[in-house]
Design a protein around this motif. Sequence first.
Motif, short mmCIF file in Angstrom:
data_model
loop_
_atom_site.label_atom_id
_atom_site.label_comp_id
_atom_site.label_asym_id
_atom_site.label_seq_id
_atom_site.Cartn_x
_atom_site.Cartn_y
_atom_site.Cartn_z
N ALA A 96 0.84 -1.20 0.00
CA ALA A 96 0.00 0.00 0.00
C ALA A 96 0.87 1.25 0.00
N SER A 97 2.02 1.21 0.69
CA SER A 97 2.95 2.35 0.67
C SER A 97 3.45 2.60 -0.74
N TYR A 98 3.67 1.54 -1.49
CA TYR A 98 4.09 1.70 -2.89
C TYR A 98 2.97 2.31 -3.74
N TYR A 99 1.76 1.77 -3.61
CA TYR A 99 0.68 2.23 -4.48
C TYR A 99 0.35 3.70 -4.24
N TRP A 100 0.26 4.10 -2.96
CA TRP A 100 -0.18 5.46 -2.64
C TRP A 100 0.96 6.47 -2.63
N ALA A 101 2.15 6.04 -3.07
CA ALA A 101 3.25 6.99 -3.23
C ALA A 101 3.08 7.73 -4.56
N TRP A 102 3.08 9.06 -4.51
CA TRP A 102 2.87 9.83 -5.74
C TRP A 102 4.03 9.63 -6.71
N ASP A 103 5.25 9.73 -6.22
CA ASP A 103 6.44 9.45 -7.01
C ASP A 103 6.99 8.11 -6.54
N LYS A 104 6.87 7.10 -7.37
CA LYS A 104 7.24 5.74 -6.95
C LYS A 104 8.72 5.60 -6.63
N LYS A 105 9.54 6.50 -7.08
CA LYS A 105 10.97 6.40 -6.83
C LYS A 105 11.42 7.18 -5.60
N LYS A 106 10.63 8.19 -5.20
CA LYS A 106 11.06 9.05 -4.11
C LYS A 106 10.18 8.96 -2.87
N ASP A 107 8.88 8.75 -3.06
CA ASP A 107 7.93 8.85 -1.95
C ASP A 107 7.72 7.55 -1.18
N PRO B 130 8.54 4.88 1.49
CA PRO B 130 9.36 4.93 2.71
C PRO B 130 10.66 4.14 2.54
N THR B 131 11.65 4.52 3.33
CA THR B 131 12.97 3.87 3.23
C THR B 131 12.90 2.39 3.56
N PHE B 132 12.19 2.06 4.62
CA PHE B 132 12.02 0.66 5.02
C PHE B 132 10.53 0.36 5.14
N PRO B 133 9.84 0.22 4.02
CA PRO B 133 8.38 0.04 4.07
C PRO B 133 7.95 -1.24 4.77
N LEU B 134 8.73 -2.32 4.60
CA LEU B 134 8.35 -3.60 5.19
C LEU B 134 8.49 -3.56 6.71
N ILE B 135 9.63 -3.03 7.19
CA ILE B 135 9.85 -2.96 8.63
C ILE B 135 8.85 -2.03 9.29
N SER B 136 8.58 -0.88 8.63
CA SER B 136 7.61 0.07 9.17
C SER B 136 6.23 -0.57 9.29
N SER B 137 5.84 -1.32 8.25
CA SER B 137 4.53 -1.98 8.27
C SER B 137 4.47 -3.05 9.35
N PHE B 138 5.57 -3.76 9.54
CA PHE B 138 5.60 -4.82 10.56
C PHE B 138 5.40 -4.25 11.96
N PHE B 139 6.13 -3.17 12.28
CA PHE B 139 6.00 -2.59 13.61
C PHE B 139 4.65 -1.90 13.80
N ARG B 140 4.08 -1.34 12.75
CA ARG B 140 2.73 -0.77 12.86
C ARG B 140 1.72 -1.86 13.18
N SER B 141 1.88 -3.00 12.53
CA SER B 141 0.93 -4.10 12.74
C SER B 141 0.98 -4.61 14.18
N LEU B 142 2.20 -4.80 14.71
CA LEU B 142 2.33 -5.29 16.08
C LEU B 142 2.00 -4.22 17.11
N ARG B 143 2.42 -2.99 16.83
CA ARG B 143 2.23 -1.91 17.82
C ARG B 143 0.77 -1.53 17.98
N TYR B 144 0.04 -1.47 16.89
CA TYR B 144 -1.33 -0.95 16.95
C TYR B 144 -2.42 -2.01 16.72
#
Length: 691
Positions: A461-472, A474-488
């Motif tokens: 989802a971070s890839y799809y909703w990024a306006w510029d697929k090369k810049k927008d 996140p640096t670590f989209p998988l790790i960020s998503s993992f911690f969001r899932s466990l944290r919240y």
Amino acid sequence: MRVERGGGEPLEYDPTFKGPIRNRSCTDIICCFLFVLCLLGMIVVSIIGYAHGDPYRLVYPTDSQGDICGLGHLKDKPNLFFFDLVTCAKLGPAVVTGCPTPQVCVKECPSKNTVHMVADRSDLICLDKVDLNQSPYKEMTANELVKKNLCASYYLNSKPIVGRCVPKIFSDVIDTSTKMVDSDSNTTLERANGDGVTVKDIKEGTINLLKFFKLKGVAELLFNDVLNSLHLIAVCLLIGVILAMIWIVLLRWVTHVAVWLSIILFICLFGFATGFSFYKYIEVKNTNVTEEFQLPETFKFELDYFLSLERTWLIFGCTSGIILLLFLLIILGLCSRIILATNIIAEASVAVSHMWSVLLWPIAPFLLQFLVIAYWISSMACIASMGEKQFYNGTSDIHILLNRVPCNPEGNSTLSELCGFVKYGGDTYKTAMLIWMLFMFFWLMNFVLALEEMTLAGAFASYYWAWDKKKDIPTFPLISSFFRSLRYHTGSLAFGSLIIAFVQMIASALEYINRKLKGSENDVAKFIVKCLRCCFWCLEKFLRYINKNAYIVIAVHGRNFCSAAKHGFLLIMRNVLRAAILDKVCDFLMLISKLLITAATGAVAYFWFQREVPVVDEYVPELNYFLSPIMLVILGTYLIVDCFFDVYSMAVDTIFICFLEDIERNDGSRERPYFMTKTRNLRKFLKNKKE
């Protein structure tokens, strides 16, 4: 732009929405606390099992005193000998409660047929407590020892199978009504009560007995085969990984070629299988192979036996032909949809190429599931072996056997009365503990799967909703998503997996009832149970589909489980035909890729273990069942490939859900532009949708 109705009002334009939200709160907190409490309960149950159980009791045979053969003071006596196998024949299926005949651990199984009346006193097989050179046994005759259940009245030429001495009568075609005789003295073998011993009696007794023990024995032999061929299994699995990676690279750069190539190869594979099976069927049929003598089901482990039967090849041929025909009909009917699905897969390949780390992500949940399985198996083995030794008075009467009275072997003063070990007690609370562990196993396995899906959904989802697929992105989209899932969202993950676990428990109960009804003549009950099993199987598949969409919505919007499930369900309902067909076509294409890679690796393993490859011939060990490592390779390869392609499936589902939201929120104008890529993949899909 017109939007398909039927699932509520379409989503409205939101200029602030730019993909997975960062400011979110914890969801389904109550279920999170419940999950933690249940985990603690499972740990407590496991500790009780580890403290009071002994898994060796489930693997090794046990004599009449409850001592384990091959361990402790019986270390040099690994085989179990039964005094009278005829008693096992009279019990039939009730033999699972224990064969009511003395059992003793021996160093080697008997190598001839002998009856106690003509045997030397030193050749008698007696209980461990019987010392023929000491009183009172020294003064007893062989007949007296037999009458008092101290020594065996006869024994047969046997060989050890799964640690039990089994007569070698199954390899000879003989008259089952013939009485057995001592090979040396030509004396008819008799039981302690004077009845003659026939081949039929021994065969029935041995078969009934081994039906109970064969799973243990097969497991032991399979384990040895796997252990001896572990190096070749690892090489075959590595080949499967390499083929999977090559296929993923092809999907990235030549998606359409890879998809259609997999379809063509699948057709060729089953076409060859169909033709070869019918060729072998005709060849075997022309050899006039008869099946006059059939080995008991217990001994049908050799592949050569099955491959020598014409009906085996007929079943293979018909099955392959039906699959091939259905596949061709599906391809012809869904050709246009396959092209659209290929575009979605191509877009998923682009998303994967921006986050190559997602291909390694399945390793984490795989290791978690492996730990859950290992922990569960060890706990279940300890719990199942809990309890104290229970001894019962022996009898060959089945009606008395089912209601026999416990006894004390130490205080048993009557030598003629058999007081033998049957089982380990404590079935009441032990059954409840086993059921609880099974439920927690389902819950934990589904929780890990839910965590894997939500983590991948957040990354894609971070890839799809990024306006510029090369810049927008996140640096670590998988790790960020993992911690969001466990944290919240641990509570939401526990909620969704709990629902599936309940359904699986009910399905397991129905499966248990179905097995119990196999010998019943109540056809109405059988029909009802089968219908219920089918309904709950469908319900589980439906709930898994709803859960997956819910996890995608949670990963994007941070909602609780129920709200996310409703949001995803209504979104799909507004595009129900396109979503259903496209989703299943993509799954179908992914399945073909999995099966092809698995089949290729399985073929390599088959030729290796059949010693058809001279290079590795010297490294192939002698195996009891050469199919055991091959089946493990096939299963392992499919699981590994399934992990890789599950990433693709999750990418397809996430991108499709995000795409549906995108075309409802936006219209492609300058004020409300689409977030989808400007490549032709999704744009072509959108063009077909408008038309």
